[in-house]
Design a protein around this motif. Sequence first.
Motif, PDB file in Angstrom:
ATOM      1  N   LEU A 124      26.023  52.317  43.408  1.00  0.00           N
ATOM      2  CA  LEU A 124      25.672  52.716  42.034  1.00  0.00           C
ATOM      3  C   LEU A 124      24.283  53.357  41.968  1.00  0.00           C
ATOM      4  CD1 LEU A 124      26.995  49.486  40.256  1.00  0.00           C
ATOM      5  CD2 LEU A 124      27.933  51.798  39.974  1.00  0.00           C
ATOM      6  N   GLY A 125      23.622  53.460  43.126  1.00  0.00           N
ATOM      7  CA  GLY A 125      22.288  54.081  43.167  1.00  0.00           C
ATOM      8  C   GLY A 125      21.232  53.245  42.461  1.00  0.00           C
ATOM      9  N   LEU A 126      21.422  51.911  42.447  1.00  0.00           N
ATOM     10  CA  LEU A 126      20.476  51.036  41.743  1.00  0.00           C
ATOM     11  C   LEU A 126      19.441  50.483  42.729  1.00  0.00           C
ATOM     12  CD1 LEU A 126      22.999  49.171  39.413  1.00  0.00           C
ATOM     13  CD2 LEU A 126      21.178  50.725  38.679  1.00  0.00           C
ATOM     14  N   SER A 127      18.331  51.195  42.885  1.00  0.00           N
ATOM     15  CA  SER A 127      17.315  50.745  43.833  1.00  0.00           C
ATOM     16  C   SER A 127      16.496  49.587  43.259  1.00  0.00           C
ATOM     17  CB  SER A 127      16.397  51.912  44.213  1.00  0.00           C
ATOM     18  OG  SER A 127      15.835  52.429  43.026  1.00  0.00           O
ATOM     19  N   ASN A 128      16.688  49.273  41.974  1.00  0.00           N
ATOM     20  CA  ASN A 128      15.976  48.161  41.319  1.00  0.00           C
ATOM     21  C   ASN A 128      16.776  46.859  41.363  1.00  0.00           C
ATOM     22  OD1 ASN A 128      17.882  49.401  39.677  1.00  0.00           O
ATOM     23  ND2 ASN A 128      16.919  48.744  37.787  1.00  0.00           N
ATOM     24  N   CYS A 129      17.765  46.807  42.259  1.00  0.00           N
ATOM     25  CA  CYS A 129      18.573  45.586  42.356  1.00  0.00           C
ATOM     26  C   CYS A 129      18.852  45.281  43.818  1.00  0.00           C
ATOM     27  CB  CYS A 129      19.903  45.804  41.627  1.00  0.00           C
ATOM     28  SG  CYS A 129      20.914  44.326  41.544  1.00  0.00           S
ATOM     29  N   ARG A 130      18.431  44.092  44.265  1.00  0.00           N
ATOM     30  CA  ARG A 130      18.765  43.727  45.644  1.00  0.00           C
ATOM     31  C   ARG A 130      19.247  42.280  45.681  1.00  0.00           C
ATOM     32  NH1 ARG A 130      14.649  40.990  48.300  1.00  0.00           N
ATOM     33  NH2 ARG A 130      12.839  40.744  46.968  1.00  0.00           N
ATOM     34  N   PHE A 131      19.984  41.988  46.729  1.00  0.00           N
ATOM     35  CA  PHE A 131      20.623  40.678  46.865  1.00  0.00           C
ATOM     36  C   PHE A 131      20.151  40.047  48.170  1.00  0.00           C
ATOM     37  CE2 PHE A 131      23.223  43.187  44.108  1.00  0.00           C
ATOM     38  CZ  PHE A 131      23.841  42.330  43.235  1.00  0.00           C
ATOM     39  N   GLN A 132      19.903  38.746  48.136  1.00  0.00           N
ATOM     40  CA  GLN A 132      19.554  38.050  49.380  1.00  0.00           C
ATOM     41  C   GLN A 132      20.155  36.648  49.385  1.00  0.00           C
ATOM     42  OE1 GLN A 132      15.186  38.263  48.989  1.00  0.00           O
ATOM     43  NE2 GLN A 132      15.116  36.048  48.662  1.00  0.00           N
ATOM     44  N   GLU A 133      20.265  36.118  50.594  1.00  0.00           N
ATOM     45  CA  GLU A 133      20.846  34.786  50.721  1.00  0.00           C
ATOM     46  C   GLU A 133      19.835  33.724  50.336  1.00  0.00           C
ATOM     47  OE1 GLU A 133      23.197  35.113  54.497  1.00  0.00           O
ATOM     48  OE2 GLU A 133      23.069  32.934  54.314  1.00  0.00           O
ATOM     49  N   GLY A 134      20.286  32.678  49.666  1.00  0.00           N
ATOM     50  CA  GLY A 134      19.396  31.569  49.337  1.00  0.00           C
ATOM     51  C   GLY A 134      20.166  30.464  48.655  1.00  0.00           C
ATOM     52  N   ASP A 135      19.515  29.326  48.554  1.00  0.00           N
ATOM     53  CA  ASP A 135      20.146  28.143  47.971  1.00  0.00           C
ATOM     54  C   ASP A 135      19.424  27.772  46.678  1.00  0.00           C
ATOM     55  OD1 ASP A 135      20.988  25.557  47.315  1.00  0.00           O
ATOM     56  OD2 ASP A 135      21.188  24.967  49.423  1.00  0.00           O
ATOM     57  N   ALA A 136      20.184  27.679  45.588  1.00  0.00           N
ATOM     58  CA  ALA A 136      19.602  27.402  44.272  1.00  0.00           C
ATOM     59  C   ALA A 136      18.813  26.097  44.234  1.00  0.00           C
ATOM     60  CB  ALA A 136      20.708  27.366  43.225  1.00  0.00           C
ATOM     61  N   SER A 137      19.108  25.177  45.148  1.00  0.00           N
ATOM     62  CA  SER A 137      18.368  23.919  45.104  1.00  0.00           C
ATOM     63  C   SER A 137      17.128  23.942  45.999  1.00  0.00           C
ATOM     64  CB  SER A 137      19.270  22.738  45.470  1.00  0.00           C
ATOM     65  OG  SER A 137      19.926  22.990  46.673  1.00  0.00           O
ATOM     66  N   ASP A 138      16.882  25.084  46.644  1.00  0.00           N
ATOM     67  CA  ASP A 138      15.689  25.189  47.494  1.00  0.00           C
ATOM     68  C   ASP A 138      15.331  26.673  47.659  1.00  0.00           C
ATOM     69  OD1 ASP A 138      13.662  24.972  49.289  1.00  0.00           O
ATOM     70  OD2 ASP A 138      14.895  24.232  50.954  1.00  0.00           O
ATOM     71  N   LEU A 139      14.576  27.176  46.671  1.00  0.00           N
ATOM     72  CA  LEU A 139      14.258  28.623  46.660  1.00  0.00           C
ATOM     73  C   LEU A 139      12.932  28.875  47.369  1.00  0.00           C
ATOM     74  CD1 LEU A 139      15.263  29.301  42.941  1.00  0.00           C
ATOM     75  CD2 LEU A 139      16.523  30.008  44.991  1.00  0.00           C
TER      76      LEU A 139
END
Length: 270
Positions: free
Chosen positions: A80-95
């Motif tokens: 979608l050409g959205l350079s303002n959005c990235r995803f990474q792995e992580g755990d909600a109980s330990d950020l």
Amino acid sequence: MNPNKELWEKGDFTRIAASMRESGEALVKDLGVANGLDVLDLGCGDGTTALPAARLGANVLGVDIASNLVEAGNARAQSLGLSNCRFQEGDASDLQEIKEDSFDLVISIFGAMFAPKPFEVAKEVVRVTRPGGRIVMGNWIPNDPTLVAQILKICSSYSPPPAEGFISPMTWGVEDNVIERFGAAGVPEDKIRFKRDTYTFNFPVAPSELLAEFRAYYGPTMNAFEAATANGREHDLQAELQALFNEQNTGASKDATSIPATFLRVTVGL
Ligand SMILES: C[S@@+](CC[C@H](N)C(=O)[O-])C[C@H]1O[C@@H](n2cnc3c(N)ncnc32)[C@H](O)[C@@H]1O
């Protein structure tokens, strides 16, 4: 292997999320997401709410425990050409990888509710939200008569009992628990608001086809079918779920699925 991660990597939630896009977009619009807002989407899946927030100009980080969904989210943002959005792995109980006071808005729609250690989740979301910021959670409600609460209830009745000490994700759908968890993280009760809201699952084919997606790709349903098959109860589970999907369908014809599901929307103002 972390069983929470294993559960969500086992399936492919993108297949279910395809039926949730319209509601995700509507929810984000309703939150008043604006240009330049720093947004964390926790348990973001492949970006049902993260991508609409980025389209509205927010700087979005999506965090999810499942590596396949992080990969799918990054691919969708890129296409979608959205350079303002990235995803990474992580755990909600330990950020641990996120500094305190980093975000104006933390969203978690049917995401962080699935993390074990709910008190840690509340502590972490409060820690990473700036003073004056907001936390918005969408949580399924135990014993609610609509689709997802019923799927999870039916599935758990065909599954082996959970490990000792397991806290049901559905407890996030009980207001007193939410108040207690955020209270322990230092948030007074008068900063927490509750509202019943609706997500609609739209799928352009019959309800049986949406059920087939849940059976093949949604971790909790996959596990229930595995257990039911081992006990010779596979057909009972299929029949119970099929009756549920048919009853709840409000689609214009038998070949179109549109199923509204009620959830608890929690808004915490810091
Ligand atoms: C029902 S899906 C919802 C995904 C997304 N929020 C949406 O609305 O499409 C639940 C998501 O929570 C993620 N999840 C479960 N436990 C998690 C945890 N401990 N930390 C981060 N994400 C988690 C799953 O991998 C999955 O993507």
